[in-house]
Design a protein around this motif. Structure first.
Motif, PDB file in Angstrom:
ATOM      1  N   ASN A  79     -18.733 -58.581 -28.747  1.00 35.72           N
ATOM      2  CA  ASN A  79     -17.297 -58.690 -28.512  1.00 35.72           C
ATOM      3  C   ASN A  79     -16.696 -59.596 -29.573  1.00 35.72           C
ATOM      4  O   ASN A  79     -17.224 -60.659 -29.867  1.00 35.72           O
ATOM      5  CB  ASN A  79     -17.023 -59.280 -27.125  1.00 35.72           C
ATOM      6  N   ASP A  96     -13.616 -64.011 -24.572  1.00 34.86           N
ATOM      7  CA  ASP A  96     -14.977 -63.493 -24.519  1.00 34.86           C
ATOM      8  C   ASP A  96     -15.698 -64.213 -23.386  1.00 34.86           C
ATOM      9  O   ASP A  96     -16.071 -65.371 -23.508  1.00 34.86           O
ATOM     10  CB  ASP A  96     -15.683 -63.727 -25.854  1.00 34.86           C
ATOM     11  N   THR A  97     -15.891 -63.532 -22.260  1.00 40.22           N
ATOM     12  CA  THR A  97     -16.449 -64.156 -21.059  1.00 40.22           C
ATOM     13  C   THR A  97     -17.808 -63.548 -20.725  1.00 40.22           C
ATOM     14  O   THR A  97     -18.243 -62.568 -21.332  1.00 40.22           O
ATOM     15  CB  THR A  97     -15.510 -63.968 -19.856  1.00 40.22           C
ATOM     16  N   MET A 138     -18.426 -61.815 -18.205  1.00 35.65           N
ATOM     17  CA  MET A 138     -18.197 -60.485 -17.658  1.00 35.65           C
ATOM     18  C   MET A 138     -17.778 -59.485 -18.721  1.00 35.65           C
ATOM     19  O   MET A 138     -17.535 -58.317 -18.425  1.00 35.65           O
ATOM     20  CB  MET A 138     -17.111 -60.542 -16.570  1.00 35.65           C
ATOM     21  N   MET A 196     -11.888 -59.929 -22.061  1.00 36.87           N
ATOM     22  CA  MET A 196     -10.716 -59.802 -21.207  1.00 36.87           C
ATOM     23  C   MET A 196      -9.471 -59.966 -22.075  1.00 36.87           C
ATOM     24  O   MET A 196      -9.430 -60.824 -22.961  1.00 36.87           O
ATOM     25  CB  MET A 196     -10.743 -60.852 -20.091  1.00 36.87           C
ATOM     26  N   TYR A 197      -8.456 -59.142 -21.820  1.00 36.40           N
ATOM     27  CA  TYR A 197      -7.261 -59.134 -22.646  1.00 36.40           C
ATOM     28  C   TYR A 197      -6.004 -59.199 -21.780  1.00 36.40           C
ATOM     29  O   TYR A 197      -5.941 -58.590 -20.720  1.00 36.40           O
ATOM     30  CB  TYR A 197      -7.169 -57.850 -23.474  1.00 36.40           C
ATOM     31  N   ILE A 211      -9.988 -55.447 -18.865  1.00 36.24           N
ATOM     32  CA  ILE A 211     -11.302 -56.075 -18.818  1.00 36.24           C
ATOM     33  C   ILE A 211     -12.339 -55.068 -19.315  1.00 36.24           C
ATOM     34  O   ILE A 211     -12.411 -53.955 -18.774  1.00 36.24           O
ATOM     35  CB  ILE A 211     -11.673 -56.542 -17.395  1.00 36.24           C
ATOM     36  N   GLY A 212     -13.122 -55.424 -20.322  1.00 32.31           N
ATOM     37  CA  GLY A 212     -14.118 -54.532 -20.885  1.00 32.31           C
ATOM     38  C   GLY A 212     -13.824 -54.225 -22.330  1.00 32.31           C
ATOM     39  O   GLY A 212     -12.808 -54.663 -22.895  1.00 32.31           O
TER      40      GLY A 212
END
Length: 221
Positions: free
Chosen positions: A54, A194-195, A197, A200-201, A218-219
């Motif tokens: 990511n 950048d998590t 999971m 996320m935006y 998310i993704g």
């Protein structure tokens, strides 16, 4: 090893397509459920040299996929093939990172409304258009992105980024429509994290022929 992988094998799919939102009962007779089985050979090549999955700063990723098979329906049997190519190249100059992504794909003899894997629309897939708004047997997408890592830190995120993308592409039903078809554009301006999971935006999206709005995603786009 450290470069990527090559895979080959067989696939078998059994699919059913049934309309669910028909206000007129008489229309249901015009659109009966579709049932088909397909199988064949598939192969893929993936080489991934990105330094991060990511928000990468350097490297490239390339994925090529091919399928060759036969489809069995109530009306008979037909052959089909699929070719897809997707690539990403990232490069940084100091704190500034540019990310170029491209996707090309084609498939033959796909049943109507069964081309969800060949669709564009949504965040960074022609931003400002509806998810999956453009679908067809041929698709093309090019996306140029820019992002910069922020000094701000959050306990649940590896890093925060601010960035933007410009996208161009479309989907076409056949070669004839591809030759005369126009491309669509979309743009996004976002703050990303950048998590654990995944990315996320929170983004502002816009399309000249679509809409302007706020997106939470998310993704990976």
């Amino acid at each position: 090893g450290q470069v990527g992988d090559v895979r080959t094998g067989v696939f078998v799919n059994r699919r059913r397509l049934e309309p669910e939102l028909l206000s007129d009962p008489a229309a249901a007779a015009l659109y009966p459920p579709s049932l088909w089985t397909e199988g064949g050979l598939e192969a893929s090549l993936v080489t991934d040299q990105l330094d991060h999955a990511n928000f990468p700063h350097h490297g490239h990723r390339l994925k090529a996929q091919a399928k060759l098979g036969r489809r069995h329906t109530r009306s008979g049997t037909e052959s089909f093939d699929l070719l897809a190519l997707e690539g990403t190249q990232a490069h940084s100059w100091g704190a500034h990172t540019f990310n170029l992504h491209a996707r090309l794909a084609r498939v033959t003899n796909v049943p109507t409304a069964a081309i969800d894997e060949f669709a564009l629309g949504g965040f960074q897939q022609l931003s400002g258009h509806k998810l999956g708004q453009f679908s067809g047997n041929y698709i093309g997408l090019a996306r140029l992105g820019y992002y910069q890592r922020l000094d701000t830190r959050l306990a649940l995120a590896r890093a925060l980024f601010v960035g933007a993308t410009a996208e161009v592409g479309n989907a076409w039903a056949d070669i004839a429509s591809l030759k005369r078809g126009k491309v669509k554009t979309g743009y996004s301006l976002y703050v990303g994290a950048d998590t654990g999971m995944g990315p996320m935006y929170v983004s502002l999206v816009h399309a000249p022929q679509g809409r302007t709005g706020l997106y939470v995603f998310i993704g990976r786009p």
